[in-house]
Design an enzyme around this catalytic site. Structure first.
Site, PDB file in Angstrom:
ATOM      1  N   HIS A  91       5.213   1.060 -12.853  1.00  0.00           N
ATOM      2  CA  HIS A  91       5.115  -0.264 -12.263  1.00  0.00           C
ATOM      3  C   HIS A  91       3.774  -0.854 -12.660  1.00  0.00           C
ATOM      4  CE1 HIS A  91       4.439  -3.239  -9.051  1.00  0.00           C
ATOM      5  NE2 HIS A  91       5.731  -3.230  -8.820  1.00  0.00           N
ATOM      6  N   ASP A 122       1.467   7.109  -7.675  1.00  0.00           N
ATOM      7  CA  ASP A 122       1.960   5.867  -7.100  1.00  0.00           C
ATOM      8  C   ASP A 122       3.120   6.235  -6.184  1.00  0.00           C
ATOM      9  OD1 ASP A 122       3.247   3.515  -6.482  1.00  0.00           O
ATOM     10  OD2 ASP A 122       3.358   2.769  -8.541  1.00  0.00           O
ATOM     11  N   GLN A 128       7.245   3.859  -3.916  1.00  0.00           N
ATOM     12  CA  GLN A 128       8.681   4.071  -3.759  1.00  0.00           C
ATOM     13  C   GLN A 128       8.999   5.444  -3.178  1.00  0.00           C
ATOM     14  OE1 GLN A 128      10.845   1.713  -4.093  1.00  0.00           O
ATOM     15  NE2 GLN A 128       9.411   0.242  -4.961  1.00  0.00           N
ATOM     16  N   LYS A 176       6.574  -1.442   1.920  1.00  0.00           N
ATOM     17  CA  LYS A 176       7.661  -0.586   1.447  1.00  0.00           C
ATOM     18  C   LYS A 176       8.084   0.420   2.528  1.00  0.00           C
ATOM     19  CE  LYS A 176       6.883  -1.973  -2.926  1.00  0.00           C
ATOM     20  NZ  LYS A 176       7.756  -2.926  -3.636  1.00  0.00           N
ATOM     21  N   CYS A 199       8.484  -5.877 -12.300  1.00  0.00           N
ATOM     22  CA  CYS A 199       7.078  -5.537 -12.536  1.00  0.00           C
ATOM     23  C   CYS A 199       6.952  -4.219 -13.313  1.00  0.00           C
ATOM     24  CB  CYS A 199       6.301  -5.449 -11.224  1.00  0.00           C
ATOM     25  SG  CYS A 199       6.236  -6.992 -10.317  1.00  0.00           S
TER      26      CYS A 199
END
Length: 448
Positions: free
Chosen positions: A132, A206, A209, A232, A374
């Site tokens: 991302h 990251d 998610q 999120k 993105c």
């Protein structure tokens, strides 16, 4: 080796999760259709921004009467706010298994977290091309210190090219996604941690998610830095976190120069505080931190594995339904069986992604996302740079939601849209009224 903390299987169904955790703000919201009817909103755009848990909204409402300045106020409300802010920091750290010496740095979102970390890395950064933009653009700002690795056709081969790059030239940091925001596929973090550490690099994940879907434990896995966002994680109140080792953050220049980040200020210079205060100048987002901590508490209360099994069942149902429709293609990063979160991205032959997404909303009350998410380099690989449609699942998702999306796509392929749509895919005319307090229609996103 497991990617995340081991879980214990529990019986589950493909219906919505039950109990307080499944209660989402707006879960039963009725939305207008272009036909004049209404439908319960099927929110399959969770990967972009998740709705608030009702328990999170309740905690925010409980806290707001005490909202005040933190760390420096003498009043009772200030004392409560300070205690709430620091308690939130500890709760969030515990949720992701932070080590005793780790910093829980409150930021705006995952993008903010990696921009902060980019100011602190004392050497080269290696990252994959599947990231991302939040875990890509901050490293590009480092110029020649950033090195991109192209993911290979299988997970095993991808691990090998990462190791080869770290062996070729030393790096200070390996930055990787926990789960792809385009395909949902999960990298084996334990293996990546081992590779990074074997070559003298730290690893930053990251988790934007991954964290809302799988429990992640920094200490058990050996992850050095983890970033994720409240919006999120069912806490859309403007806060995120960077959790990780203290030394780089203590040595980095203050992310913002201002009050709260200092020990002493004179006209000739400033003595800066250590992290986390060092990088939280100005009035922090106390409400956002309280909300994020409340979400962590709620999700931590789920029996191990319940959410994973719930989403795996729904994802399998969604994939099977879409792949049975002629002309529908689902996007995948790697060959072979790969663990994944509830994210499925697809294309429909003969229709633009923009029209498919607008059609699903306008005629079926299903919310999905279209674009390149993105992740432009990844969409270049998977779909020749063209846009696609993404459906994403979460706590409130149900088999009914999945079936409505699949039925809508099947109807589109078989019969075409019932309404008319312009060249940008938007329904024309669009008779759906907006709430009275909304005065502008949406015009798209700066990050497609």
């Amino acid at each position: 080796m497991p990617t995340t903390r081991p879980t214990t299987p529990h019986a589950t169904t493909h219906a919505r999760l039950t109990g307080p955790l499944a209660l989402l703000v707006g879960a039963d919201e009725q939305v207008p259709l272009v036909t004049g009817d209404t439908a319960r909103y099927a929110n399959l755009d969770i990967a972009a921004s998740a709705p608030a848990l009702q328990s999170v909204a309740d905690r925010v409402a409980e806290f707001l009467p005490y909202y005040s300045s933190v760390h420096r106020g003498a009043g009772y409300a200030s004392a409560v706010s300070t205690a709430a802010y620091e308690t939130a920091r500890r709760t969030i750290g515990a949720f992701v298994g932070a080590r005793s010496g780790d910093v829980v740095q409150v930021v705006r979102n995952t993008t903010d977290a990696f921009n902060l970390l980019a100011t602190a890395v004392p050497g080269d950064v290696v990252h994959l091309d599947v990231e991302h933009h939040a875990n890509l653009l901050p490293w590009q700002g480092l110029g020649e210190r950033a090195r991109a690795v192209t993911a290979d056709e299988t997970v095993t081969e991808t691990l090998a090219v990462v190791e080869a790059e770290l062996a070729r030239t030393p790096a200070a940091l390996l930055a990787v996604t926990g789960a792809s925001n385009v395909t949902g596929e999960i990298l084996p973090l334990a293996d990546l941690v081992e590779i990074a550490h074997r070559h003298g690099a730290r690893i930053a994940v990251d988790g934007a998610q991954l964290v809302p879907h799988h429990r992640v434990h920094l200490e058990l896995l050996g992850i050095d830095y983890l970033a994720f966002s409240g919006h999120k994680l069912y806490a859309p109140y403007g806060a995120g976190v960077l959790v990780g080792r203290r030394d780089w953050l203590d040595a980095a220049p203050p992310y913002l120069a201002g009050g709260g980040a200092v020990r002493e200020v004179t006209l000739d210079g400033t003595s800066w505080a250590d992290a986390p205060a060092r990088h939280e100048a100005g009035t922090p987002n106390v409400v956002g931190a309280v909300a994020l901590a409340a979400a962590c508490e709620a999700i931590a209360a789920l029996p191990d594995g319940e959410l994973v099994l719930h989403e795996e069942g729904l994802r399998d149902r969604l994939l099977a339904g879409l792949e049975a429709i002629e002309g529908v293609r689902t996007l995948h990063l790697w060959r072979g069986a790969v663990q994944a979160i509830g994210v499925v991205t697809f294309t429909v032959e003969g229709y633009t992604a923009e029209l498919v997404a607008q059609y699903l909303s306008a005629e079926h009350g299903v919310g999905v996302r279209d674009g390149r998410f993105c992740a432009h380099p990844l969409l270049e690989r998977l779909n020749d740079g063209r846009t696609a449609v993404r459906a994403s699942l979460g706590l409130g998702s149900s088999a009914e939601d999945v079936d409505r999306l699949v039925a809508g796509v099947a109807r589109l392929v078989a019969h075409g849209p019932q309404w008319t749509y312009d060249v940008d895919g938007r329904p024309t005319p669009d008779p759906r009224p907006l709430p009275a307090w909304v005065t502008e229609t949406g015009t798209g996103s700066a990050c497609s």
